[in-house]
Design an enzyme around this catalytic site. Structure first.
Site, PDB file in Angstrom:
ATOM      1  N   CYS A 119       0.811  -1.235   0.000  1.00 34.71           N
ATOM      2  CA  CYS A 119       0.000   0.000   0.000  1.00 34.71           C
ATOM      3  C   CYS A 119       0.839   1.278   0.000  1.00 34.71           C
ATOM      4  CB  CYS A 119      -0.980  -0.012   1.177  1.00 34.71           C
ATOM      5  SG  CYS A 119      -0.217   0.068   2.821  1.00 34.71           S
TER       6      CYS A 119
ATOM      7  N   HIS B 146      -2.541   1.119   6.811  1.00 34.74           N
ATOM      8  CA  HIS B 146      -2.941   1.042   5.405  1.00 34.74           C
ATOM      9  C   HIS B 146      -3.180   2.440   4.849  1.00 34.74           C
ATOM     10  CE1 HIS B 146      -4.332  -0.927   1.794  1.00 34.74           C
ATOM     11  NE2 HIS B 146      -5.412  -0.177   1.783  1.00 34.74           N
TER      12      HIS B 146
ATOM     13  N   HIS C  45      -5.822   1.718  -4.394  1.00 34.92           N
ATOM     14  CA  HIS C  45      -4.921   1.203  -3.368  1.00 34.92           C
ATOM     15  C   HIS C  45      -4.495  -0.227  -3.689  1.00 34.92           C
ATOM     16  CE1 HIS C  45      -8.079  -1.008  -0.647  1.00 34.92           C
ATOM     17  NE2 HIS C  45      -8.483  -0.992  -1.884  1.00 34.92           N
TER      18      HIS C  45
END
Length: 384
Positions: free
Chosen positions: A296, A344, A356
């Site tokens: 990420c 994240h 993402h």
């Protein structure tokens, strides 16, 4: 950009992110999903499908959190290794110079011996702690030429500096070893969490996997609904701002500056988003920074690098690399961070959607920022 950085303890939330309407919708969604899942344990003692799903999600999230720790340790290890290499190279050069100066002193001693002067005692010289110590012990002060005295001084100065560099290199090696241990621990944690998740999923029957997929579709539908609601809210707010700006146009010199700033950011964000879109379909691989796969924070770092903006490697640092804004004020290009441990991140594309790298086994994709519910959204940061 440094002047805009704001450090905040992990776990705090930005005012304005949550809204009562969305919170109510989230509670309704949870209730519906709970009814559709098999919440009660099976008669044979096996965990329910809902429990398996939650456990798998938790394991993936823990793996991603460990991945960010791995990223931090890897970055630190790389820097420390370069530092150690530099120190060891310096020590090697100094040692070579020390040996050359030792040979020069030896040639002085040999010359004195050939001319009949008293030769310095080599053992005394090598055991001396300083030039003066050497002179006192051998009583050669009066016999040494100015050139020889300078050579002796240079030798002991270089010897002291070399010893200090060796000690510094030794400490750096110890630090590097400790960081490499942290790196291995984080790596093992990631691998263990992913292995546990795969094992849980492998025990599901075909029917259970189908039901799990159905539950996931319900979640995606609810996330899409929330994204549409946010898009509507943002559009209304933007319209209100435009109307207010139209009424106040030309009355303030600051408005032109703000407009220029917004335009500059929009240009950079467009480049970052173009890069991110080009990565859609590439696999999530923990610790990866491209070009074939990403995790990420590796994706967001690479996207903004394409726009000429350097972001730190980990989510923990990226969250402080810019200006925090409310979710209602989020603009395309902004970074959306998730979970209390900030493990994240995605890049906002507008209308409640983001790009993402989701998790192991998944691919870079566009998805609602509510993919895991509203409660997991931590903050929004404008990086440039």
């Amino acid at each position: 950009m440094a002047s805009h950085r704001k450090s905040r303890p992990a776990g705090t939330r930005v005012a304005g992110i949550r809204t009562p309407a969305l919170a109510t919708a989230a509670l309704t969604s949870v209730a519906l999903l709970s009814q559709s899942a098999n919440a009660a344990p099976a008669a044979d003692g096996k965990p329910s499908l809902e429990e398996v799903e939650k456990k798998v999600d938790d394991l993936y999230r823990q793996a991603e959190s460990a991945t960010e720790k791995y990223n931090a340790a890897k970055e630190k290890t790389t820097k420390q290794r370069k530092n150690v290499d530099t120190l060891l190279d310096d020590v090697a050069k100094r040692t070579q110079k020390l040996n050359e100066e030792r040979e020069q002193l030896g040639s002085f001693a040999a010359a004195q011996y050939r001319t009949g002067a008293a030769a310095p005692d080599t053992a005394t010289f090598l055991l001396a702690d300083s030039p003066q110590d050497y002179f006192d012990q051998t009583q050669l002060m009066g016999r040494l030429t100015s050139r020889q005295k300078t050579a002796v001084d240079d030798y002991f100065t270089e010897q002291s500096a070399t010893m200090k560099k060796r000690q510094e290199a030794s400490k750096s090696l110890e630090t590097l070893t400790a960081t490499q241990s942290d790196l291995q621990t984080a790596k093992s944690t990631v691998q263990k969490k992913l292995s546990d998740a795969r094992e849980l999923l492998s025990k599901l029957t075909a029917e259970e996997k189908a039901r799990l997929a159905a539950i996931q579709k319900q979640k995606e539908a609810e996330a899409a609904r929330k994204a549409a609601e946010l898009a509507k809210q943002q559009a209304a707010e933007e319209k209100a701002k435009e109307e207010a700006a139209a009424q106040d146009s030309g009355s303030s010199s600051d408005s032109g500056s703000t407009s220029t700033s917004d335009s500059s950011y929009a240009t950079k964000a467009e480049k970052a988003l173009a890069f991110a879109r080009a990565q859609i379909g590439k696999p999530y691989v923990w610790g990866a920074t491209g070009p074939d796969s990403y995790d990420c924070s590796g994706l967001t770092q690479a996207a903004w690098k394409a726009a000429g903006v350097t972001l730190p490697r980990t989510t923990y640092d990226q969250v402080n690399a810019g200006t925090t804004v409310s979710l209602g004020d989020a603009q395309p290009g902004d970074l959306i961070f998730f979970y209390d441990d900030i493990s994240h991140v995605g890049i906002y594309i507008g209308n409640g959607m983001m790009i993402h790298a989701p998790k192991p086994g998944a691919y870079v994709r566009e998805e609602s920022i509510y993919y895991g519910g509203e409660s997991i959204i931590h903050s929004v940061v404008r990086p440039a």
